[in-house]
Design a protein around this motif. Structure first.
Motif, PDB file in Angstrom:
ATOM      1  N   GLN A   1       0.665  -1.053  -0.087  1.00 46.72           N
ATOM      2  CA  GLN A   1      -0.049  -0.059   0.082  1.00 46.72           C
ATOM      3  C   GLN A   1       0.795   1.356   0.005  1.00 46.72           C
ATOM      4  N   LEU A   2       1.961   1.285   0.774  1.00 42.54           N
ATOM      5  CA  LEU A   2       2.709   2.453   0.894  1.00 42.54           C
ATOM      6  C   LEU A   2       3.453   2.639  -0.387  1.00 42.54           C
ATOM      7  N   LYS A   3       3.965   1.568  -0.935  1.00 36.91           N
ATOM      8  CA  LYS A   3       4.767   1.666  -2.375  1.00 36.91           C
ATOM      9  C   LYS A   3       3.959   2.348  -3.449  1.00 36.91           C
ATOM     10  N   ALA A   4       2.532   1.667  -3.423  1.00 29.54           N
ATOM     11  CA  ALA A   4       1.508   2.077  -4.383  1.00 29.54           C
ATOM     12  C   ALA A   4       1.131   3.613  -4.074  1.00 29.54           C
ATOM     13  N   SER A   5       0.819   3.990  -2.768  1.00 26.66           N
ATOM     14  CA  SER A   5       0.597   5.292  -2.582  1.00 26.66           C
ATOM     15  C   SER A   5       1.517   6.308  -2.900  1.00 26.66           C
ATOM     16  N   SER A   6       2.782   5.996  -2.684  1.00 27.50           N
ATOM     17  CA  SER A   6       4.028   6.937  -3.013  1.00 27.50           C
ATOM     18  C   SER A   6       4.034   7.139  -4.640  1.00 27.50           C
TER      19      SER A   6
ATOM     20  N   SER B   1      -4.746  23.635  -4.050  1.00 25.63           N
ATOM     21  CA  SER B   1      -3.861  23.325  -3.195  1.00 25.63           C
ATOM     22  C   SER B   1      -4.353  22.348  -2.231  1.00 25.63           C
ATOM     23  N   LEU B   2      -5.616  22.102  -1.983  1.00 27.64           N
ATOM     24  CA  LEU B   2      -5.964  20.782  -1.407  1.00 27.64           C
ATOM     25  C   LEU B   2      -5.628  19.513  -2.011  1.00 27.64           C
ATOM     26  N   LEU B   3      -5.548  19.618  -3.452  1.00 28.15           N
ATOM     27  CA  LEU B   3      -5.140  18.329  -4.126  1.00 28.15           C
ATOM     28  C   LEU B   3      -3.631  18.334  -3.839  1.00 28.15           C
ATOM     29  N   VAL B   4      -2.686  19.560  -4.010  1.00 31.38           N
ATOM     30  CA  VAL B   4      -1.145  19.195  -3.959  1.00 31.38           C
ATOM     31  C   VAL B   4      -1.043  18.898  -2.386  1.00 31.38           C
ATOM     32  N   SER B   5      -1.860  19.301  -1.276  1.00 35.43           N
ATOM     33  CA  SER B   5      -1.467  18.997  -0.040  1.00 35.43           C
ATOM     34  C   SER B   5      -1.669  17.575   0.324  1.00 35.43           C
ATOM     35  N   VAL B   6      -2.762  16.995  -0.107  1.00 35.06           N
ATOM     36  CA  VAL B   6      -3.225  15.766   0.253  1.00 35.06           C
ATOM     37  C   VAL B   6      -2.262  14.714  -0.397  1.00 35.06           C
TER      38      VAL B   6
ATOM     39  N   ASP C   1      -2.862   3.898   6.606  1.00 30.13           N
ATOM     40  CA  ASP C   1      -4.242   3.666   6.195  1.00 30.13           C
ATOM     41  C   ASP C   1      -4.644   5.009   5.549  1.00 30.13           C
ATOM     42  N   LEU C   2      -4.188   6.351   6.275  1.00 32.73           N
ATOM     43  CA  LEU C   2      -4.555   7.739   5.805  1.00 32.73           C
ATOM     44  C   LEU C   2      -3.788   7.920   4.654  1.00 32.73           C
ATOM     45  N   SER C   3      -2.412   7.509   4.318  1.00 31.44           N
ATOM     46  CA  SER C   3      -1.672   7.940   3.170  1.00 31.44           C
ATOM     47  C   SER C   3      -2.462   7.172   2.106  1.00 31.44           C
ATOM     48  N   TRP C   4      -2.792   5.853   2.382  1.00 28.20           N
ATOM     49  CA  TRP C   4      -3.664   5.258   1.179  1.00 28.20           C
ATOM     50  C   TRP C   4      -5.045   5.773   0.831  1.00 28.20           C
ATOM     51  N   LEU C   5      -5.557   6.103   1.914  1.00 29.50           N
ATOM     52  CA  LEU C   5      -6.950   6.892   1.662  1.00 29.50           C
ATOM     53  C   LEU C   5      -6.785   8.266   0.884  1.00 29.50           C
ATOM     54  N   PHE C   6      -5.754   9.041   1.349  1.00 25.52           N
ATOM     55  CA  PHE C   6      -5.266  10.354   0.530  1.00 25.52           C
ATOM     56  C   PHE C   6      -5.213   9.999  -0.680  1.00 25.52           C
ATOM     57  N   SER C   7      -4.134   9.156  -1.112  1.00 27.11           N
ATOM     58  CA  SER C   7      -3.504   8.898  -2.518  1.00 27.11           C
ATOM     59  C   SER C   7      -4.490   8.288  -3.527  1.00 27.11           C
ATOM     60  N   THR C   8      -5.246   7.104  -2.936  1.00 26.96           N
ATOM     61  CA  THR C   8      -5.893   6.712  -3.984  1.00 26.96           C
ATOM     62  C   THR C   8      -7.624   7.076  -3.877  1.00 26.96           C
ATOM     63  N   CYS C   9      -8.107   7.624  -2.717  1.00 25.28           N
ATOM     64  CA  CYS C   9      -9.549   8.030  -2.874  1.00 25.28           C
ATOM     65  C   CYS C   9      -9.711   9.617  -2.902  1.00 25.28           C
ATOM     66  N   ILE C  10      -9.291  10.328  -1.823  1.00 26.17           N
ATOM     67  CA  ILE C  10      -9.630  11.740  -1.651  1.00 26.17           C
ATOM     68  C   ILE C  10      -8.763  12.236  -2.945  1.00 26.17           C
ATOM     69  N   GLY C  11      -7.529  11.932  -3.152  1.00 31.97           N
ATOM     70  CA  GLY C  11      -6.634  12.571  -3.973  1.00 31.97           C
ATOM     71  C   GLY C  11      -7.177  12.261  -5.391  1.00 31.97           C
ATOM     72  N   LEU C  12      -7.785  11.210  -5.865  1.00 28.40           N
ATOM     73  CA  LEU C  12      -8.150  10.961  -7.116  1.00 28.40           C
ATOM     74  C   LEU C  12      -9.424  11.773  -7.394  1.00 28.40           C
ATOM     75  N   LEU C  13     -10.556  11.696  -6.316  1.00 27.08           N
ATOM     76  CA  LEU C  13     -11.653  12.517  -6.374  1.00 27.08           C
ATOM     77  C   LEU C  13     -11.271  13.862  -6.837  1.00 27.08           C
ATOM     78  N   LEU C  14     -10.736  14.672  -5.883  1.00 30.22           N
ATOM     79  CA  LEU C  14     -10.232  15.826  -6.157  1.00 30.22           C
ATOM     80  C   LEU C  14      -9.476  16.122  -7.298  1.00 30.22           C
ATOM     81  N   PHE C  15      -8.888  15.211  -7.949  1.00 27.58           N
ATOM     82  CA  PHE C  15      -8.410  15.182  -9.357  1.00 27.58           C
ATOM     83  C   PHE C  15      -9.574  15.593 -10.336  1.00 27.58           C
ATOM     84  N   LEU C  16     -10.651  14.660 -10.168  1.00 20.98           N
ATOM     85  CA  LEU C  16     -11.723  14.886 -11.062  1.00 20.98           C
ATOM     86  C   LEU C  16     -12.514  16.353 -10.915  1.00 20.98           C
TER      87      LEU C  16
END
Lengths: 190, 190, 190, 190, 190, 190
Positions: free
Chosen positions: E29-34, E70-75, E109-124
């Motif tokens: 998870q850490l590798k994928a999220s990074s 800025s939210l997107l970059v921060s996340v 888990d937070l790192s994972w949530l940030f990069s695969t869920c919240i981060g991608l949604l913010l991208f849309l």
């Protein structure tokens, strides 16, 4: 008769070792040349598309720019083609007599020469030309002369280093072969 | 009867070796073609978006640019699709009879041809067209003629080298097969 | 009773082999789709930000551009999300019954379809639209028609090749399963 | 006589260990320098093409920019050439007496020095110059003075850290060699 | 007493297996999220620097753009920081009780949530906002409405798929644990 | 006497384990910090060259921009230099007493701190400054205030998380050491 066999086997083992060396060398060269060429072709292409020049650029400069850039891209695309064409065959055969690194030695050396020597030298020329175009555009070609004057000794150092590294390696290989033959002879005499 | 079994096994081993060679070759080709196509499609796309042309660009040039660029992108996208579609199946089956490299040989060769031959040649054409567009924009199409004149021999060298490397490899494969059959025959006679 | 156990074990071994195939295939597909999607999403984003259009661009073209680009980015982001979400679980479980590739088969296939078929087709459409926007900007939409006319057969070839490769693979899998069952039956009869 | 042989073998083993260390170090250095140089040469090239300057830029600044940028690119291209030329030979020979890392030690160290010390220092200078050009373009060179004033201590820290790390490593190697010789002596006495 | 020991060992082995699963999962998870975060942060930054807007852009749109970017970059930077901070410790300890994946589960888990869920949604959301800015700049906000209308269902599909994949995995883990406990119980009873 | 030897060996084994942990940790940290720094330095450089500002940008903002950007680039270049300088020596020595990770611990920790903490925090500051420059350029600095207001809590969360992860790891290491010493003591008593 058994001793003769041993000699023969030793001889063949010697050849195999030298073959393994050539195989590994060719493969490493192709890999390095494909990586270097992809990188430099990429930059040459960015130059090609993004460099801005306008109507006031002197005509001969445009011709030089066109010739150097297309030579640069061509040299790297040729090296890329040769290395991506030969590598899969080498990897599929492994280090055997069927490996294309023996018959296609010329293309492997050419690909190597193109990406690490001619390609990088053309790159230095390209940088000089780009500075010329940019400094002429702001009406101060003198800065271009200075940059060119600086790139000439760099180019000379580049050629000299290339030559010395290459010579060293060739004499190496020869010395290596001689040394091995001597060792083998000693082995057979005792 | 046991000798017959051995021959049979030897024969099958021979076939397995040749199959392993084909499997490894197909896989290495697909990998190389997917890497090359991704790189070149990437650049073709940057050209597509970032190249600036204005109203004074001659109309036929625009048509040529559109046709060459879309051919270039299409060829590399097709190669990319074919290689990314077939590779996972090959990697999952391993070197067995089920591997798709046997039935899908045509698509693997096409993907290879597209990314290393047609794709790179189209690239040389594209470079010529881009120089034409850029040099026409600054009112000096002569530099474009010179660049094109330089790219023609490069293209010829490219085709000739491609052909020689390819021919060499095919005759290789044939020679290889013949040699193996001969070795096997000798083995059986003794 | 021991023979029954052996059969059972053989049967289970057979299933394990088929499971291993499915596991390896799913993993290779997820990896390939995540790589392809990242690459193409990256380019779609560059298009999104860097493509210049002005007030004279026809309104319907803008709508088509907006719809195609956001579909393209969405499809690749969805594929990226699905593959990066499922892969770590598959790698942690290894090839066991717990691996999510069994229950989440639908999402793996969808991710694959999105990145290698729909995603690449949308890409061809996007290229056509970009040429349209660029050629309209310089007042020569005819070049746009020609480019589009050229991309239509490419799209058809793309769909046909996709379909043939896919069909071939499915019939393969079926044939493979049948063949294995037959082999097993023969094994049990003797 | 056997004891003498053992000593000799121990001695040779010692040398082999030290050779293996030198071989591994040279290889790791060449790899690192080729990676760093490719990265930084890439950025220097983007600077070269994309940095905008106009007629109002002071002439001496243009000369400094030209000189620093071409030095920067040259240094990294030389490091790249040396590392891609020597690495394939090192990988083909393996850790033997034939490996070019012994005769070509000078070029390996130079490549390392160019990419990690001189190359990075020139980079800091380049950043200062770029800020100068950009802040002069918006008519506020004072911000350029402040940035330069800030980069001077960074450069000093950079040189000091480089020196301390380097000194530490050299004294290390010496200490290491001494310690090994002492251990060997003790071994022989007992 | 020996049986008790065996049970104990079995129990510990069971725990070890589950720990190994958690360790491998966290690491993957850490590798994928990074990787995902580096990619998307990179694009968000390009958006930040290269997107052009002028004085006529509606003020609320600028605020939304600033906040979303800025939210997107921060996340993504937070996810990158957490994963690069924890991974070296996990790799150094290996799968032991000392590994930080147990105490730092929340951050993984937070790192994972940030990069695969919240981060991608913010991208849309970001894509919708960019289209809005661009289409407003050419005086045709209607195309922006249509694009947004299209991205809403995509976002819904995204959330639903995320949820279903996640739920499936959690129920999986629970089922897996239960099954293992049952197996263990059966083992102890017999 | 033999028991004493065993204790001694056990003690040394213990130390070796702890050394191996420190070696692996240092190596993983250096690798991660070199990767993160290369990525972020790359972006900081793109900002440096491509960000447009004009004469109307407030002077203090230009100074802040210059200072933050050069600090950001310097911090990442220093981290990159330290990690690429130390890594080859660590890889050549392997996990032995000669490995530079013992004497150069300070530089490894500094490189780590620079790339994952200070470097990323400066990045958040840089994003705030860029938004300020861009929003001021379109005459609406209020959006800049809002973005900054949003980045402040993100920065606080960033620092807090960094601190908690770090504290957790340190207490971990201490606990780990204590636990090991206790285990060893118990082992010796029985």
């Amino acid at each position: 008769k058994k001793a003769g066999d041993d000699v023969d086997l030793g001889h063949r083992g010697e050849l195999d070792l030298s073959e393994k060396y050539n195989y590994d060398l060719s493969r490493a060269q192709l890999k390095a040349s494909s990586r270097t060429s992809a990188l430099l072709a990429g930059f040459a292409m960015v130059c090609l598309v993004e460099l801005q020049y306008d109507q006031s650029t002197p005509k001969p400069l445009l011709i030089v720019l066109g010739v150097v850039t297309s030579l640069l891209v061509s040299v790297h695309l040729l090296a890329l083609m040769m290395s991506t064409c030969i590598l899969p065959y080498m990897e599929a055969t492994g280090c055997t007599q069927d490996s294309p690194h023996i018959k296609l030695k010329f293309y492997i050396d050419l690909s190597w020469l193109f990406s690490t020597c001619i390609g990088l030298l053309l790159f230095l020329v390209e940088i000089g030309v780009i500075f010329y175009v940019k400094f002429t555009a702001v009406g101060y070609p003198t800065a271009g002369y200075i940059t060119t004057a600086m790139l000439v000794p760099v180019g000379v150092v580049f050629v000299v280093f290339s030559y010395l590294i290459h010579k060293n390696r060739v004499s190496h290989s020869l010395g290596r072969f001689k040394h091995k033959v001597d060792t083998m002879k000693q082995f057979l005499d005792v």
